[in-house]
Write a protein that holds these residues in place. Structure first.
Motif, short mmCIF file in Angstrom:
data_model
loop_
_atom_site.label_atom_id
_atom_site.label_comp_id
_atom_site.label_asym_id
_atom_site.label_seq_id
_atom_site.Cartn_x
_atom_site.Cartn_y
_atom_site.Cartn_z
N GLU A 287 -5.11 4.57 6.09
CA GLU A 287 -4.04 4.97 5.22
C GLU A 287 -2.61 4.87 6.04
N LEU A 288 -2.56 5.22 7.29
CA LEU A 288 -1.38 5.31 8.12
C LEU A 288 -0.68 3.94 8.29
N THR A 289 -1.49 2.80 8.34
CA THR A 289 -0.97 1.48 8.52
C THR A 289 -0.50 1.31 7.03
N ALA B 60 -3.99 4.77 16.49
CA ALA B 60 -2.62 4.86 15.34
C ALA B 60 -1.11 4.77 16.21
N LYS B 61 -1.45 5.11 17.42
CA LYS B 61 -0.06 5.22 18.29
C LYS B 61 0.11 3.64 18.71
N GLN B 62 -0.85 2.99 19.06
CA GLN B 62 -0.76 1.58 19.37
C GLN B 62 -0.32 0.90 18.12
N MET B 63 -0.83 1.03 17.13
CA MET B 63 -0.72 0.20 15.79
C MET B 63 1.18 0.65 15.62
N ARG B 64 1.31 1.90 15.77
CA ARG B 64 2.74 2.05 15.23
C ARG B 64 3.78 1.36 16.37
N PRO C 205 6.74 9.13 2.85
CA PRO C 205 6.61 10.38 1.75
C PRO C 205 6.38 11.69 2.38
N GLU C 206 7.14 12.39 1.85
CA GLU C 206 7.01 13.65 2.40
C GLU C 206 5.71 14.49 2.47
N VAL C 207 4.80 14.07 1.26
CA VAL C 207 3.43 14.48 1.16
C VAL C 207 2.89 13.96 2.42
N ASP C 208 3.01 12.92 3.09
CA ASP C 208 1.99 12.36 3.82
C ASP C 208 2.49 12.51 5.23
N ARG C 209 3.98 12.82 5.45
CA ARG C 209 4.35 12.78 6.86
C ARG C 209 3.84 13.59 7.73
N GLY C 210 3.49 14.65 7.63
CA GLY C 210 2.71 15.81 8.67
C GLY C 210 1.67 15.15 9.13
N ALA C 211 0.62 14.63 8.20
CA ALA C 211 -0.67 14.25 8.68
C ALA C 211 -0.65 12.95 9.36
N ALA C 212 0.47 12.37 9.05
CA ALA C 212 0.47 11.04 9.58
C ALA C 212 1.10 10.96 11.01
N LEU C 213 2.08 11.99 11.47
CA LEU C 213 2.46 12.25 12.74
C LEU C 213 1.70 12.81 13.53
N ILE D 224 1.04 3.01 5.22
CA ILE D 224 2.46 3.86 5.09
C ILE D 224 3.51 3.20 5.84
N ILE D 225 2.82 2.96 6.95
CA ILE D 225 4.15 1.94 7.84
C ILE D 225 4.32 0.76 7.50
N GLU D 226 3.37 0.17 6.73
CA GLU D 226 3.65 -1.27 6.17
C GLU D 226 4.57 -1.12 4.76
N TYR D 227 4.49 -0.19 4.23
CA TYR D 227 5.27 0.16 2.93
C TYR D 227 6.52 0.49 3.21
N TYR D 228 6.55 1.41 4.20
CA TYR D 228 8.00 2.23 4.40
C TYR D 228 8.61 1.90 5.92
N GLY D 229 7.95 1.38 6.58
CA GLY D 229 8.71 1.25 7.89
C GLY D 229 7.97 2.28 9.12
N THR D 230 8.45 2.16 10.26
CA THR D 230 7.91 2.97 11.27
C THR D 230 8.77 4.24 11.48
N GLN D 231 10.05 4.28 10.75
CA GLN D 231 10.57 5.52 11.01
C GLN D 231 10.21 6.59 9.96
N SER D 232 9.61 7.72 10.54
CA SER D 232 8.79 8.75 9.92
C SER D 232 9.47 9.34 8.89
N ASP D 233 10.94 9.38 8.95
CA ASP D 233 11.99 9.84 7.71
C ASP D 233 11.93 9.24 6.32
N CYS D 234 11.54 7.78 6.57
CA CYS D 234 11.22 7.17 5.45
C CYS D 234 10.06 7.36 4.54
#
Lengths: 187, 149
Positions: free
Chosen positions: B5-7, B38-42, B21-29, B9-19
């Motif tokens: 799921e994190l992959t 996950a850290k390596q993938m990002r 979706p707010e609902v997923d941001r906390g869990a993704a970080l 998000i990063i593929e759809y919206y980029g690596t910058q967390s402020d881009c």
């Protein structure tokens, strides 16, 4: 002047308003076209044609539906698609020898540095993948705006972009592995 | 949140967390902070974005003058558009007489046509009919017995 006022003036054949719009959007549009076509001459032709279409069809722009920059990118996008298709039709005979093209691409990828590899790999991406990546990463459009420009759904844009990034990431990983191997061989 | 799921998000919206979706941001970080994969993938996607940013576009020094100096064609308007522009000018209220004139046209047309054509209405017949009505009315006033007719 707002975009609406400028476009109204262009609709009334005001050349000074046209000049303002050209100066504002010319860089962004030419960069977009170049990243899609990768050719300086074609980029200039397509960018010029985009602004000519703006002059001829200014009254067709609907500010409620899209921003001016989105509308201009859509015109440029359609022109690029037409151009690429015409060109590929003209070069059908060359494309028939696709195995040679594939092996040339692999050789070029192996022999070049990361940036050059990326450039070659981007050139080999599918039309939609490249467009989605360029519009969202370089032009700064949201996925929704990119979907409007490309005339496809947001889901399709996201899927295209994911595929593009995945294949470029694979390239990056293989490049790293290749570099590590050659470093070890040197040691 | 899973790595898959994190992959996405990063593929759809980029690596910058402020881009993201707010609902997923906390869990993704949170996943990036706790999971090394996950850290390596990002980090790989960040490298890719940095590489993409290095990909420059050449300058087009003559393009602006080429676009601005081209002969812009005179745009031909459709006849209906021209008519509507004349009828409803956006520029001045002084030209309000134009729509008023157009609105009066059917009335003027009716008056002119009505003067020249009778459209099958026979005025003489009407006069005769009125005459006979008067005659009958006068006859009805007379007090003659029926036997005299």
């Amino acid at each position: 002047m707002t975009d609406e006022e400028l476009m109204l003036a262009i609709g009334n054949r005001d050349e000074s308003a046209f000049h303002i719009v050209v100066r504002t959007h010319q860089n962004s549009l030419s960069h977009y076209v170049f990243r899609i076509l990768g050719n300086q001459k074609d980029t200039e032709d397509i960018t010029q044609e985009t602004f000519l279409r703006l002059w001829k069809n200014a009254e067709k722009w609907q500010p409620a539906k899209s921003k001016l920059t989105t509308w201009l990118h859509r015109i440029a996008h359609n022109l690029c698609i037409d151009h690429v298709r015409k060109k590929s039709n003209a070069e059908t005979e060359e494309l028939d020898d696709s195995s040679a093209t594939g092996s040339e691409l692999n050789t070029a990828l192996e022999q070049s540095n990361d940036l050059k590899r990326l450039s070659i790999a981007m050139g080999s991406l599918h039309e939609n993948q490249k467009n989605a990546l360029v519009l969202c990463h370089y032009q700064g459009f949201s996925n929704k705006e990119a979907a409007k420009i490309m005339g496809i759904s947001v889901k399709a844009v996201e899927s295209s972009m994911a595929r593009a990034k995945r294949s470029l990431r694979k390239l990056l990983i293989s490049s790293e592995a290749h570099n590590n191997k050659s470093n070890k061989a040197q040691l | 949140m899973t790595l898959k799921e994190l992959t996405k998000i990063i593929e759809y919206y980029g690596t910058q967390s402020d881009c993201w979706p707010e609902v997923d941001r906390g869990a993704a970080l949170n996943l990036i902070a706790t999971d090394s994969d996950a850290k390596q993938m990002r980090s790989q996607y960040m490298q890719l974005e940095a590489l993409l940013d290095q990909h420059q576009v050449p300058e087009f020094p003559n393009l602006e003058s080429r676009i601005l100096n081209q002969n812009l064609p005179a745009r031909r308007k459709a006849l209906l558009d021209k008519l509507l522009d004349w009828l409803l000018p956006a520029t001045s209220a002084k030209l309000l007489w134009r729509p008023v004139l157009v609105a009066c046209m059917p009335l003027l047309f009716g008056v002119v046509v009505g003067n020249f054509f009778n459209f099958g209405v026979n005025i003489e017949y009407i006069e005769t009919a009125e005459y006979w009505e008067d005659e009958l009315y006068l006859l009805s006033l007379n007090d003659y017995p029926e036997s005299q007719f």
